[in-house]
Design an enzyme around this catalytic site. Structure first.
Site, PDB file in Angstrom:
ATOM      1  N   HIS A 185       1.001  -1.210   0.023  1.00 37.36           N
ATOM      2  CA  HIS A 185       0.105  -0.108  -0.101  1.00 37.36           C
ATOM      3  C   HIS A 185       0.781   1.284   0.120  1.00 37.36           C
ATOM      4  O   HIS A 185       2.133   1.242   0.476  1.00 37.36           O
ATOM      5  CB  HIS A 185      -0.789  -0.019   1.289  1.00 37.36           C
ATOM      6  CG  HIS A 185      -1.970  -1.170   1.285  1.00 37.36           C
ATOM      7  ND1 HIS A 185      -2.131  -1.583   2.641  1.00 37.36           N
ATOM      8  CD2 HIS A 185      -2.447  -2.066   0.574  1.00 37.36           C
ATOM      9  CE1 HIS A 185      -2.748  -2.736   2.603  1.00 37.36           C
ATOM     10  NE2 HIS A 185      -3.021  -3.020   1.165  1.00 37.36           N
ATOM     11  N   HIS A 201      -9.751 -13.202   7.577  1.00 36.29           N
ATOM     12  CA  HIS A 201      -9.065 -12.553   6.565  1.00 36.29           C
ATOM     13  C   HIS A 201      -9.591 -13.527   5.446  1.00 36.29           C
ATOM     14  O   HIS A 201      -9.439 -14.734   5.388  1.00 36.29           O
ATOM     15  CB  HIS A 201      -7.658 -12.581   6.812  1.00 36.29           C
ATOM     16  CG  HIS A 201      -7.026 -11.628   5.452  1.00 36.29           C
ATOM     17  ND1 HIS A 201      -6.520 -12.403   4.353  1.00 36.29           N
ATOM     18  CD2 HIS A 201      -6.652 -10.424   5.558  1.00 36.29           C
ATOM     19  CE1 HIS A 201      -6.076 -11.411   3.599  1.00 36.29           C
ATOM     20  NE2 HIS A 201      -6.040 -10.219   4.204  1.00 36.29           N
TER      21      HIS A 201
END
Length: 210
Positions: A43, A109
């Site tokens: 990111h 997740h």
């Protein structure tokens, strides 16, 4: 070095980091010798405004705060995972720290099974090549929500975290209001699996398939 989640994760770093800094201070570690690393994985970097929001103004003023760059030229190679042959490159500040601490939240997740624990090393503080090798396994039938057994993404993450030689983790489990229900601290794997157990107790529902 303390790895914290970036802006894409809901972990309450502002609650976890101050007591860690206080404990380190009691042990003789000065604030000048502590670096907080935003585990950005692939990111973008965390902005100054986001850093204050995630950590609190006091922490940002107390210690050095950086964002991990997966494309950095000075990544450190620490070894190759045995089972999935992933070359593990890590953030240099993290790899060379005398004490390595992870923070995060344990939750479901969609391909790692659960967030938290080992995920703060891979992908959070790993190089682009290492992350891509790991994430290439997300199409495996066991790479799915709530599955750790036989999940190659999880297995590879655990091996990478072991190669990183993590000293201590602090993970929490939160409820639907993002309130901390329970905290787990200590060994990289034991504390994480305790968090997994609580997540299952809170959120997993057995179904009878007829």
């Amino acid at each position: 070095a303390i790895v914290v989640d970036d802006v894409t994760r809901p972990a309450p770093s502002h609650l976890m980091v101050p007591p860690l800094l206080d404990e380190l201070k009691v042990a003789g570690v000065t604030d000048e010798n502590v670096t907080v690393i935003f585990g950005c994985g692939m990111h973008r970097a965390v902005t100054n405004e986001e850093a204050v929001r995630l950590l609190g103004e006091e922490v940002v003023k107390r210690v050095k705060v950086i964002s991990h760059d997966c494309k950095a030229k000075d990544l450190v190679y620490v070894g190759t995972t045995q089972k999935h042959k992933n070359k593990v490159y890590l953030n240099r500040v993290f790899a060379e720290a005398d004490v390595k601490i992870l923070t995060g939240d344990v939750c479901f997740h969609y391909y790692a099974g659960y967030g938290g624990g080992r995920k703060s090393v891979l992908p959070a503080a790993s190089g682009e090549e290492t992350i891509k090798h790991n994430h290439a396994m997300i199409l495996h039938p066991n790479a799915k929500t709530g599955v750790l057994d036989g999940n190659p993404v999880h297995e590879d993450m655990v091996e990478a975290a072991r190669l990183a030689r993590v000293d201590f983790i602090l993970n929490v489990v939160t409820n639907s209001k993002r309130e901390v229900v329970k905290a787990f601290a200590g060994d990289l794997e034991q504390a994480f699996y305790e968090g997994v157990r609580v997540v299952d107790e809170m959120y997993r529902i057995p179904l009878d398939r007829k």
